[in-house]
Design a protein around this motif. Structure first.
Motif, mmCIF file in Angstrom:
data_model
loop_
_atom_site.group_PDB
_atom_site.id
_atom_site.type_symbol
_atom_site.label_atom_id
_atom_site.label_comp_id
_atom_site.label_asym_id
_atom_site.label_seq_id
_atom_site.Cartn_x
_atom_site.Cartn_y
_atom_site.Cartn_z
ATOM 1 N N PHE A 77 3.306 5.355 -5.487
ATOM 2 C CA PHE A 77 2.594 6.531 -4.988
ATOM 3 C C PHE A 77 3.234 7.003 -3.673
ATOM 4 O O PHE A 77 3.525 8.185 -3.486
ATOM 5 N N GLN A 112 -1.323 18.645 -4.855
ATOM 6 C CA GLN A 112 -0.101 18.781 -5.655
ATOM 7 C C GLN A 112 0.307 20.243 -5.789
ATOM 8 O O GLN A 112 1.488 20.598 -5.637
ATOM 9 N N PHE A 137 -7.151 16.142 -4.895
ATOM 10 C CA PHE A 137 -5.853 15.531 -5.178
ATOM 11 C C PHE A 137 -4.952 16.513 -5.923
ATOM 12 O O PHE A 137 -3.789 16.730 -5.577
ATOM 13 N N PRO A 171 -7.973 15.429 -11.443
ATOM 14 C CA PRO A 171 -6.858 15.980 -10.674
ATOM 15 C C PRO A 171 -6.144 17.102 -11.419
ATOM 16 O O PRO A 171 -5.817 18.149 -10.849
ATOM 17 N N TYR A 184 5.802 4.851 1.125
ATOM 18 C CA TYR A 184 6.252 6.097 1.747
ATOM 19 C C TYR A 184 7.292 5.817 2.829
ATOM 20 O O TYR A 184 8.386 6.375 2.829
ATOM 21 N N GLN A 210 5.535 10.535 -2.549
ATOM 22 C CA GLN A 210 5.340 11.375 -1.365
ATOM 23 C C GLN A 210 6.650 11.548 -0.602
ATOM 24 O O GLN A 210 7.007 12.649 -0.181
ATOM 25 N N TYR A 253 -2.748 10.095 -12.407
ATOM 26 C CA TYR A 253 -3.056 11.270 -11.601
ATOM 27 C C TYR A 253 -1.789 11.941 -11.074
ATOM 28 O O TYR A 253 -1.791 13.137 -10.769
ATOM 29 N N LEU A 254 -0.747 11.160 -10.913
ATOM 30 C CA LEU A 254 0.478 11.695 -10.337
ATOM 31 C C LEU A 254 1.128 12.701 -11.269
ATOM 32 O O LEU A 254 0.899 12.696 -12.472
ATOM 33 N N ARG A 255 1.936 13.588 -10.668
ATOM 34 C CA ARG A 255 2.734 14.468 -11.502
ATOM 35 C C ARG A 255 4.179 14.345 -11.093
ATOM 36 O O ARG A 255 4.483 14.529 -9.922
ATOM 37 N N ASN A 271 -0.350 -0.022 -13.764
ATOM 38 C CA ASN A 271 -1.124 1.030 -14.426
ATOM 39 C C ASN A 271 -2.469 1.235 -13.763
ATOM 40 O O ASN A 271 -3.522 1.200 -14.390
ATOM 41 N N ASP A 272 -2.385 1.443 -12.496
ATOM 42 C CA ASP A 272 -3.522 1.787 -11.669
ATOM 43 C C ASP A 272 -4.050 3.157 -12.080
ATOM 44 O O ASP A 272 -3.355 3.932 -12.718
ATOM 45 N N GLU A 273 -5.269 3.437 -11.668
ATOM 46 C CA GLU A 273 -5.849 4.769 -11.817
ATOM 47 C C GLU A 273 -4.856 5.861 -11.392
ATOM 48 O O GLU A 273 -4.685 6.883 -12.046
ATOM 49 N N LEU A 274 -4.196 5.588 -10.283
ATOM 50 C CA LEU A 274 -3.265 6.551 -9.710
ATOM 51 C C LEU A 274 -2.200 7.023 -10.671
ATOM 52 O O LEU A 274 -1.795 8.182 -10.646
ATOM 53 N N ARG A 314 -14.063 2.157 -11.951
ATOM 54 C CA ARG A 314 -13.823 2.003 -10.528
ATOM 55 C C ARG A 314 -14.543 3.053 -9.714
ATOM 56 O O ARG A 314 -14.595 2.969 -8.514
ATOM 57 N N ARG A 356 0.928 1.531 -6.163
ATOM 58 C CA ARG A 356 0.608 2.122 -4.864
ATOM 59 C C ARG A 356 1.883 2.340 -4.059
ATOM 60 O O ARG A 356 2.020 3.357 -3.389
ATOM 61 N N GLU A 409 0.839 -1.200 0.000
ATOM 62 C CA GLU A 409 0.000 0.000 0.000
ATOM 63 C C GLU A 409 0.878 1.256 0.000
ATOM 64 O O GLU A 409 2.063 1.186 0.348
ATOM 65 N N PRO A 410 0.288 2.405 -0.357
ATOM 66 C CA PRO A 410 1.054 3.655 -0.437
ATOM 67 C C PRO A 410 1.824 3.938 0.840
ATOM 68 O O PRO A 410 2.997 4.338 0.810
ATOM 69 N N GLU A 411 1.164 3.742 1.955
ATOM 70 C CA GLU A 411 1.778 3.945 3.259
ATOM 71 C C GLU A 411 3.163 3.293 3.352
ATOM 72 O O GLU A 411 4.131 3.898 3.815
#
Lengths: 352, 352
Positions: A274, B278, B274, B246, A250, A278, A304-306, A298-301, B92, A271, A245-247
């Motif tokens: 992700f 950022q 989200f 996002p 990190y 962070q 979204y990330l930059r 290739n998750d949704e995430l 999702r 994740r 998981e992301p946690e």
DNA sequence: ACAATGTGCTAAATCGTTTTATCTTTGTGC
DNA sequence: GCACAAAGATAAAACGATTTAGCACATTGT
């Protein structure tokens, strides 16, 4: 009753009975046998062109739709498939599987019964029974994480395929090509010129030693190690975690950054990546200028990330489609079929 | 044929026919009528206790399971529901809806047929036909975003409920209580002591003027404005965007931060939030020390962010469950039913 | 003129249940 | 003894399709 006698007129007080094949036949002035043969499009029948026309017209004007139950009773075919999964439909992680399966079954004029078992063997048995009771034409067993699944005994002539898992009882399976996916990830980094400062995030000793029964992760790591070896590369470090998981990403990366400055991170899923984003941001490191990242799923995430995360995609949708195709192909003793994992290149890798 | 004559023994070359009610009756030494009555648990029958015992035993030893098609043909009941949605199962974003519906229908011993229409009216009609052909006991129409949906005409006595949408043709509907959700979000900020420096992110004039047919967003904004007014609060600014991804949150907030330092952001969904995270990070602002954030949906993302995002949850799972419950309750002319949106408090708000 | 063959269609059985109407015993009251 | 009811079961008719076997008539070949 205020109802008119003729069945074709709308009855105000009656329950508006469905129009049946007999109604169609009557309107066309033929027998139900004739109507049946014509509507089901039997090839070798000797009914006249006029008869065909009349029946089709009658069916159209009456809005006839065959009763699926009656047909199933007689023919043992239902144009219905079952999608039995542990957690697919109920979580967002592998929704591509069901999406692909739905799309393909729609194309094949089938509908899908969706059943969730939560991994509970009792519910699994019940789901299978429910499916068989309804005489589905085939069953897809979908597993959340690729893994070995134990199925209850099933009548041998029911078409089955395992989706994202394997099972002794079901020889045909659709799986992501994790081995080559692993290689692709390493190739991406190698071709960007990285040869040192590489760190693997999420490596899990238990998994690699087979204690945890996850086919897929083993192969993913296998591919990574093989490609690394072939290129004479090695990881500076491997940050290990059971939970992806992301946690955890990190924490692992944050701790690591206290003493080291990696050039590139290979994360075992998005994740984790992700979380790595962070940690890197907190440390004031820029992606990809200071550190590049490649990952898997290739998750949704990832989008979204930059910058966008470059990742090796799980081909869930294709797998779902393929599962239905295999199921409907009679020649389906095809064994395990691997589906390519494609690299989705976004902005998280810069040439070294 | 090498088959033995007695139907109860396994035939090696035959197709291992299903065991039928007649088999059970024969083994129990009774008529099929008796067996049927006993197994379906008819209340007022006069069959002896011995008969009951024998039939149940026979059924158990033979592993009898009733043929669903035959039963459906006779009774017009299938223990099957249809879940027809535009995009629910395949994305999702609202998977909670189907999760809740599946869970509840399993509890009610029903199974679910899942059909996706991609919002295409032709496919919608086809999906409905497929469902009716199979004599489902009820239909759930689920919409991706709460909105007004146009359905083809359907036979009046088919139980139906709209899930996350409304429709003229289907009076009973399950919707999130967006109005009170909107109020809750404002209350959260107000009670944290914010009275100035408030910014609304995602406000969309088109939506608020009803040009875009989205019931839900209107009510969400309505609730926000009502609560603001009651507390004599107002937004310093409203950053408007049609698209709530996002990317847009990032751009809107980044641009805003060039000249202003908001104390709190109210984002209209988690993906906008989200993006806001950022932009704030890039500007070197800390959440929640410099800026607090409240948002809507309780997306997967909300728990991944650091600090965790405080958000007003869409109660998708509850809604899904409720939909099935309404469908199976005969008294279902209940009109629209609102499901509470609960605040999920994480770390993105600090007292002003 | 008659068998053989084709042509166009239908009657009836069947799939596996549920349900209604009925049938045979046995007991009961008078 | 006899009517009558109750008890314990069954036969048979649905439900709505598909499919097999076969009927009646027309055409053809010899």
């Amino acid at each position: 009753m205020l109802c008119d006698q003729t069945p074709s007129t709308d009855c105000i007080l009656s329950k508006k009975k469905r129009v049946t094949l007999a109604d169609v036949a009557r309107l066309a002035g033929l027998s139900t046998s004739a109507a049946s043969m014509i509507l089901t499009g039997r090839p070798d029948t000797r009914l006249s062109p006029e008869a065909h026309a009349r029946v089709h017209e009658a069916a159209a004007t009456l809005g006839y739709r065959p009763n699926a139950a009656a047909r199933a009773l007689r023919t043992d075919k239902t144009q219905t498939l079952a999608f039995i999964s542990d957690h697919i439909a109920t979580t967002r992680f592998a929704s591509g599987l069901i999406r692909g399966a739905l799309a393909e079954s729609e194309a094949a004029k089938q509908v899908m019964l969706v059943l969730e078992t939560h991994g509970d063997p009792a519910l699994e048995t019940r789901a299978i029974d429910e499916a068989i009771d309804r005489q589905v034409d085939g069953i897809i067993f979908a597993a959340m994480r690729s893994r070995e699944v134990f199925l209850p005994e099933i009548s041998a002539n029911m078409p089955m395929v395992m989706l994202n898992g394997t099972s002794k009882q079901c020889p045909t399976a659709i799986l992501p090509d994790e081995f080559n996916g692993g290689r692709a990830a390493v190739r991406l980094l190698a071709e960007a010129g990285f040869s040192e400062g590489l760190v693997l995030v999420g490596h899990n000793a238990d998994v690699e030693e087979g204690l945890f029964r996850s086919e897929t992760v083993i192969r993913r790591l296998d591919g990574i190690r093989t490609e690394m070896a072939e290129r004479s590369l090695s990881f500076d470090d491997e940050l290990s975690s059971w939970n992806w998981e992301p946690e955890n990403g990190y924490k692992l990366v944050k701790k690591y950054l206290k003493h080291e400055r990696p050039k590139a991170l290979l994360c075992l899923n998005d994740r984790l990546a992700f979380g790595a984003y962070q940690a890197l941001a907190e440390a004031g490191l820029s992606i990809p200028d200071d550190t590049s990242i490649v990952s898997f799923d290739n998750d949704e995430l990832a989008s979204y990330l930059r910058p966008g995360l470059t990742t090796i995609a799980l081909p869930h949708e294709t797998m779902g489609r393929e599962a239905v195709r295999m199921l409907l192909d009679a020649k389906a003793d095809a064994g395990a079929q691997l589906v390519e994992m494609e690299a989705v290149v976004r902005g998280s890798v810069r040439d070294a």
